[in-house]
Write an enzyme that holds these catalytic residues in place. Sequence first.
Site, PDB file in Angstrom:
ATOM      1  N   GLY A 131       0.785  -1.217   0.000  1.00 14.00           N
ATOM      2  CA  GLY A 131       0.000   0.000   0.000  1.00 14.00           C
ATOM      3  C   GLY A 131       0.822   1.275   0.000  1.00 14.00           C
ATOM      4  N   LYS A 147      11.283   7.799   4.988  1.00 14.00           N
ATOM      5  CA  LYS A 147      12.263   7.540   6.053  1.00 14.00           C
ATOM      6  C   LYS A 147      13.595   7.075   5.483  1.00 14.00           C
ATOM      7  CE  LYS A 147       8.599   8.333   8.423  1.00 14.00           C
ATOM      8  NZ  LYS A 147       7.520   9.057   7.714  1.00 14.00           N
ATOM      9  N   ALA A 199     -11.332  -4.032  -7.062  1.00  8.89           N
ATOM     10  CA  ALA A 199     -12.488  -4.722  -6.500  1.00  8.89           C
ATOM     11  C   ALA A 199     -13.728  -3.839  -6.538  1.00  8.89           C
ATOM     12  CB  ALA A 199     -12.196  -5.142  -5.065  1.00  8.89           C
ATOM     13  N   ALA A 203       2.784  16.482  10.258  1.00 12.46           N
ATOM     14  CA  ALA A 203       3.894  15.539  10.215  1.00 12.46           C
ATOM     15  C   ALA A 203       4.539  15.480   8.839  1.00 12.46           C
ATOM     16  CB  ALA A 203       3.407  14.156  10.633  1.00 12.46           C
ATOM     17  N   GLU A 257       1.739  27.120   7.460  1.00 12.63           N
ATOM     18  CA  GLU A 257       0.744  26.416   8.268  1.00 12.63           C
ATOM     19  C   GLU A 257      -0.360  27.399   8.652  1.00 12.63           C
ATOM     20  OE1 GLU A 257      -1.766  24.390  10.335  1.00 12.63           O
ATOM     21  OE2 GLU A 257      -0.122  23.339   9.326  1.00 12.63           O
ATOM     22  N   ALA A 277       0.200   3.642  10.198  1.00 14.29           N
ATOM     23  CA  ALA A 277       0.297   2.233   9.827  1.00 14.29           C
ATOM     24  C   ALA A 277       0.154   1.337  11.049  1.00 14.29           C
ATOM     25  CB  ALA A 277       1.627   1.972   9.121  1.00 14.29           C
ATOM     26  N   HIS A 307      22.412   2.792  30.055  1.00 14.53           N
ATOM     27  CA  HIS A 307      23.163   4.034  29.841  1.00 14.53           C
ATOM     28  C   HIS A 307      24.283   3.779  28.841  1.00 14.53           C
ATOM     29  CE1 HIS A 307      25.215   7.794  30.829  1.00 14.53           C
ATOM     30  NE2 HIS A 307      26.350   7.094  30.891  1.00 14.53           N
TER      31      HIS A 307
END
Length: 450
Positions: free
Chosen positions: A36, A47, A105, A168, A188, A301, A424
């Site tokens: 998809g 990414k 479909a 995002a 924005e 997702a 750490h």
Amino acid sequence: MKVAVVGGGPAGYVAAIRAAQLGAKVTLVEEGELGGECTNWACIPSKTLLRAVEVYKEAAEYLQDLPKFDWKAVQSRRWAVVKRLREGIEKLLSMNEVEVVKARAQPAPGRAVKADGRVIEADALILATGSVPAPLPNLPFGGKVLDTKSALLLEEPPSSVLIVGGGAAGAELATLFAKVGSKVVLVEVVDRLLPALDADIGRTVERELRAMGVEVYTSSTVLSVDDRGRAVSARLKTAKGEIDLEADYVVVAAGRRPNPGPFADLVKTDERGHVVVDGQMRASAGWVYAAGDVAGPPYFAHKAYAQAKIAAEAALGRKAYYEPLAVPAVVFSDPEVASVGMTEDEARRAGYDAKSARVPLSISGMGLISGGAGFVKLVYDGNSGRILGVHAVGRRVSEIAGEAALLVEFGATVEDLALVMHPHPTISELLVEAAELAVGKPTHIAKRGP
């Protein structure tokens, strides 16, 4: 039992696999590529590109005379990653004996679906048809006005780009193009970036984007766009008045809309076109279920995965309900964002004695190594200590989103978290630091007050 699944994205292929695991005979219908939008055009491609520019910029901090950033090589890497993931999905479906039909479909009379010239009968139908980019009324897609998918497919990075939408997708694209040297303008309509998230997060991301050279205009709109072929001329209405600018492209990243397609008439939909479902992901037509973007926001997702499993199990008569307390949100801008649960304002409106504990990344060794800018904030109930939300901004904070969801989902308290040993040096240590601050026993940050 026969189950038909329409859509092969995160919701569709996961629903098909789970239904097959439970003993159903499953047919999955997908007209495009398996995986998809997320695998092929959005999450994974963006990414991959963002990771590449991150590595390049980090190398530039330590090395001289780096070669020019090779956009085409990175695009090649992007397609290799996409191909491998898509082949993995194909193999998983095959291993679970899911029949895959590559076709569009459509509903058929009775309990059936038409695809590729055949009628597929089913006892249950799971709709997983996803969503598509939404144009703005005065910014239809075409020519130099791109959707986010088209922006990621550019053969060369633009010398200049106007991005409309500071959510995002807009923040990620601004990060990507700014790091490869594009002149970026980000617009924005509301008064801050990432308006759905904690206000401090939006302000931090805006500050860091500006430091990269991005021109950010909040409380602003695009009045008009003139596509001149080689470039685009745009007029903006900003808080300081109207301005004109030119860019190679305009990218509209102002949201998405559901894509129920020809199945919209089969079920009840809301005013935005989402399929209305109950806690078992069942639609108004009792044999139809829906999962993922088509069933409503947020368009993640991981949310689609979770809903898909519920839909498949409910379709086969299992007692399964979708009722999460924590749906993590992650933004791969620079700095990254991880947000789970309530903000302080939301917690207060819900009747809690809302309190917060915030620690900067700069008190952490890994925070400094990674860049230093940002923070981790816990939102908790002052009476019970229960953690209601976790909000973080900074490099690598995406990796703590899973633990943050666990804390909220299982009702952990700040006292619980303060006692849990964390490795750490990691970013995750900051969760403990924030919890210790909340209980009045901070280790690596000065205690305020008496």
